[in-house]
Write a protein that holds these residues in place. Structure first.
Motif, PDB file in Angstrom:
ATOM      1  N   ASP A 175      -2.871  22.179  -2.703  1.00  0.00           N
ATOM      2  CA  ASP A 175      -3.898  23.165  -2.374  1.00  0.00           C
ATOM      3  C   ASP A 175      -4.898  23.245  -3.522  1.00  0.00           C
ATOM      4  N   SER A 176      -5.659  22.182  -3.671  1.00  0.00           N
ATOM      5  CA  SER A 176      -6.630  22.074  -4.761  1.00  0.00           C
ATOM      6  C   SER A 176      -7.811  21.251  -4.277  1.00  0.00           C
ATOM      7  N   ARG A 177      -8.863  21.250  -5.072  1.00  0.00           N
ATOM      8  CA  ARG A 177     -10.051  20.489  -4.718  1.00  0.00           C
ATOM      9  C   ARG A 177     -10.464  19.570  -5.868  1.00  0.00           C
ATOM     10  N   VAL A 178     -11.343  18.656  -5.569  1.00  0.00           N
ATOM     11  CA  VAL A 178     -11.871  17.725  -6.562  1.00  0.00           C
ATOM     12  C   VAL A 178     -13.391  17.731  -6.454  1.00  0.00           C
ATOM     13  N   VAL A 179     -14.059  17.941  -7.580  1.00  0.00           N
ATOM     14  CA  VAL A 179     -15.505  17.778  -7.618  1.00  0.00           C
ATOM     15  C   VAL A 179     -15.775  16.414  -8.237  1.00  0.00           C
ATOM     16  N   TYR A 180     -16.788  15.720  -7.753  1.00  0.00           N
ATOM     17  CA  TYR A 180     -17.037  14.356  -8.204  1.00  0.00           C
ATOM     18  C   TYR A 180     -18.507  14.007  -8.000  1.00  0.00           C
ATOM     19  N   VAL A 181     -18.885  12.818  -8.467  1.00  0.00           N
ATOM     20  CA  VAL A 181     -20.251  12.331  -8.285  1.00  0.00           C
ATOM     21  C   VAL A 181     -20.256  11.345  -7.122  1.00  0.00           C
ATOM     22  N   SER A 182     -20.968  11.676  -6.078  1.00  0.00           N
ATOM     23  CA  SER A 182     -21.125  10.800  -4.918  1.00  0.00           C
ATOM     24  C   SER A 182     -22.315   9.880  -5.175  1.00  0.00           C
ATOM     25  N   GLU A 183     -22.088   8.578  -5.044  1.00  0.00           N
ATOM     26  CA  GLU A 183     -23.124   7.602  -5.374  1.00  0.00           C
ATOM     27  C   GLU A 183     -23.598   6.853  -4.135  1.00  0.00           C
ATOM     28  N   SER A 184     -24.861   6.458  -4.157  1.00  0.00           N
ATOM     29  CA  SER A 184     -25.421   5.684  -3.052  1.00  0.00           C
ATOM     30  C   SER A 184     -26.617   4.888  -3.553  1.00  0.00           C
ATOM     31  N   GLY A 185     -27.009   3.887  -2.778  1.00  0.00           N
ATOM     32  CA  GLY A 185     -28.176   3.080  -3.123  1.00  0.00           C
ATOM     33  C   GLY A 185     -27.842   1.909  -4.012  1.00  0.00           C
ATOM     34  N   PRO A 186     -28.843   1.045  -4.269  1.00  0.00           N
ATOM     35  CA  PRO A 186     -28.635  -0.145  -5.108  1.00  0.00           C
ATOM     36  C   PRO A 186     -28.315   0.244  -6.540  1.00  0.00           C
ATOM     37  N   LYS A 187     -27.644  -0.640  -7.264  1.00  0.00           N
ATOM     38  CA  LYS A 187     -27.204  -0.311  -8.617  1.00  0.00           C
ATOM     39  C   LYS A 187     -28.362  -0.126  -9.595  1.00  0.00           C
ATOM     40  N   ASP A 188     -29.514  -0.761  -9.319  1.00  0.00           N
ATOM     41  CA  ASP A 188     -30.660  -0.583 -10.215  1.00  0.00           C
ATOM     42  C   ASP A 188     -31.487   0.647  -9.864  1.00  0.00           C
ATOM     43  N   ALA A 189     -31.098   1.364  -8.806  1.00  0.00           N
ATOM     44  CA  ALA A 189     -31.779   2.606  -8.430  1.00  0.00           C
ATOM     45  C   ALA A 189     -30.752   3.546  -7.797  1.00  0.00           C
ATOM     46  N   ARG A 190     -29.670   3.774  -8.526  1.00  0.00           N
ATOM     47  CA  ARG A 190     -28.535   4.531  -7.995  1.00  0.00           C
ATOM     48  C   ARG A 190     -28.846   6.009  -7.861  1.00  0.00           C
ATOM     49  N   ALA A 191     -28.568   6.568  -6.695  1.00  0.00           N
ATOM     50  CA  ALA A 191     -28.704   8.004  -6.468  1.00  0.00           C
ATOM     51  C   ALA A 191     -27.341   8.655  -6.669  1.00  0.00           C
ATOM     52  N   LYS A 192     -27.312   9.784  -7.369  1.00  0.00           N
ATOM     53  CA  LYS A 192     -26.058  10.478  -7.654  1.00  0.00           C
ATOM     54  C   LYS A 192     -26.213  11.959  -7.337  1.00  0.00           C
TER      55      LYS A 192
END
Length: 446
Positions: A175-192
């Motif tokens: 009964d716990s949660r995890v906060v994290y960085v969700s990543e998307s897009g190409p590696k040279d223009a990564r959205a986080k």
């Protein structure tokens, strides 16, 4: 093969074997339950979770789903193995019915979990019982949880936490949660962007958009706030977010500086972080309410990634003051630090276990990255993983499981979240929506 007397002490021995501790004299005296250790591999304990009983119309699907989440939580630890429903001889029609222990023994079930679910409008109630099949006795009293229908997964996790604790003697962590960085897009223009989910990947919620890069989120001790680093201004700055309102505020904004790597003290008020100015990086502590900060280190080297001990009296951090990246411990008020890492390679991102017994870290050696643990004096170093890139450990609330980021080699390698127990067993990929990095585990939810 070792013989023990009852279910709970037997699994305590399993946990002790996992973490390398000798069994207690009391546990050694107990006899009856059998667990097999084959060539260093722990045989998971067989358990049965029949579908929970629906006590009124409309609760059937919830009853099935809750039982499945309970089973998945337990099996995911690597300590338990579910016996499939088609092998069951007995059928459970009521959570209060007498248990036919002989039928469960016949299929080698050593633990039995039964439950019932009732639903009324938006309210759901779940009750459950746990039985030691070998001794023919219940493990503790039955319990009941109630809440909204939307929160049924939380109730399932609460049941699983109770079962896990009763059998192993360890605290739960489902009964716990995890906060994290969700990543998307190409590696040279990564959205986080920041995202939060249940520990098992369910109920994903996005906390920020992808208009600016965010990294290194960290939970407050009460689980209601998050510290993180944002590049919104063009330079790294520390922000604090209230999870309920999803509102953020900048905490430290001195001209000509960069602030990053924040983490809360156990009191939830003080914050420790790194500040870079004029090419030098030191560790500072801040009062989260007044904003007043104090410099804790003063050396011509890079000091970063600080983490408080559970009692708030000490801080572990990484520094290259010895000429290579190593781990040090100092008083929470500053002072002369003591080096604790002495193995080959470079050490970083140390995190103190919530139990206070271990420090987890990232290690780089001979072109490989590892997640490892050591005692707080630097002894008993143990590497749990090895890959092209493993980094950024975070502890489960019970201090017995670690989550981290793993990235594959090459241009196609994407970051993903993995977990491993502190013995190095049960390495598992954590479900997430797309590439993910920088996890931070919450405390148990209130």
């Amino acid at each position: 093969m070792t013989i023990f007397k009852s279910l709970a002490p037997a699994l305590v021995l399993v946990i002790m074997a996992l973490i390398g501790n000798a069994p207690s004299a009391l546990a050694q005296e107990r006899q009856t339950l059998r667990l097999e250790f084959k060539e260093g591999v722990i045989e998971p304990l067989p358990f049965a979770v029949p579908d929970f009983v629906a006590e009124n119309a409309g609760a059937e699907e919830l009853a099935r789903n809750i039982a499945r989440v309970v089973a998945a939580d337990l099996e995911g630890t690597g300590l338990f193995r579910e016996i499939p429903a088609e092998a069951h001889i007995s059928r459970v029609s009521s959570v209060d019915a007498a248990v036919s222990y002989a039928d469960w023994k016949a299929i080698n079930a050593q633990a039995l979990i039964t439950g019932a679910v009732s639903a009324s409008g938006d309210r759901v109630s779940v009750k459950f019982r746990v039985f030691d099949v070998f001794s023919g006795q219940p493990l503790g009293e039955g319990l009941q949880f109630a809440g909204s229908a939307q929160g049924w997964r939380r109730m399932a996790h609460k049941v699983a936490d109770q079962v896990y604790s009763r059998i192993t003697g360890e605290g739960g962590y489902f009964d716990s949660r995890v906060v994290y960085v969700s990543e998307s897009g190409p590696k040279d223009a990564r959205a986080k962007r920041l995202a939060i989910m249940d520990y098992d990947g369910a109920n994903v919620q996005y906390l920020t958009d992808s208009s600016t890069i965010v990294i290194a989120p960290r939970f407050s001790p009460d689980g209601g706030r998050i510290l993180y680093t944002s590049f919104q201004s063009g330079f790294p700055r520390i922000y604090e977010m209230d999870i309920g309102s999803v509102q953020s505020r900048v905490l430290e904004e001195q001209p000509g500086t960069m602030t990053f790597a924040p983490r809360y003290a156990p009191d939830g008020r003080r914050i420790v972080f790194s500040l870079e100015q004029g090419g030098n990086t030191d560790i500072y502590a801040m009062d989260g309410q007044s904003g007043a900060s104090t410099r804790l280190t003063s050396a011509p080297s890079i000091e970063t990634a600080p983490s408080y001990s559970p009692d708030g009296s000490q801080i572990v951090f990484e520094s290259d003051r010895s000429g290579t990246q190593q781990l040090y411990i100092m008083s929470a008020g500053g002072g002369e630090p003591v080096r604790i890492s002495f193995g080959p390679g470079r050490y970083g991102t140390p995190v103190w276990s919530p139990r206070g017994d271990y420090i987890a870290f990232t290690k780089q050696h001979k072109g490989r990255f590892h997640i490892g643990v050591m005692r707080t004096d630097g002894s008993e170093e143990r590497l749990l993983t090895a890959s092209f890139l493993d980094e950024g450990p975070t502890w489960a609330p019970n201090g017995r499981v670690i989550m981290f980021t793993r990235q594959g080699a090459g241009a196609s390698g994407e970051p993903a979240l993995y977990s491993v127990d502190i013995s190095g067993r049960n390495l598992r990929k954590v479900t997430s929506e797309g590439p993910a990095s920088d996890p931070a585990w919450s405390p148990l939810l209130p």
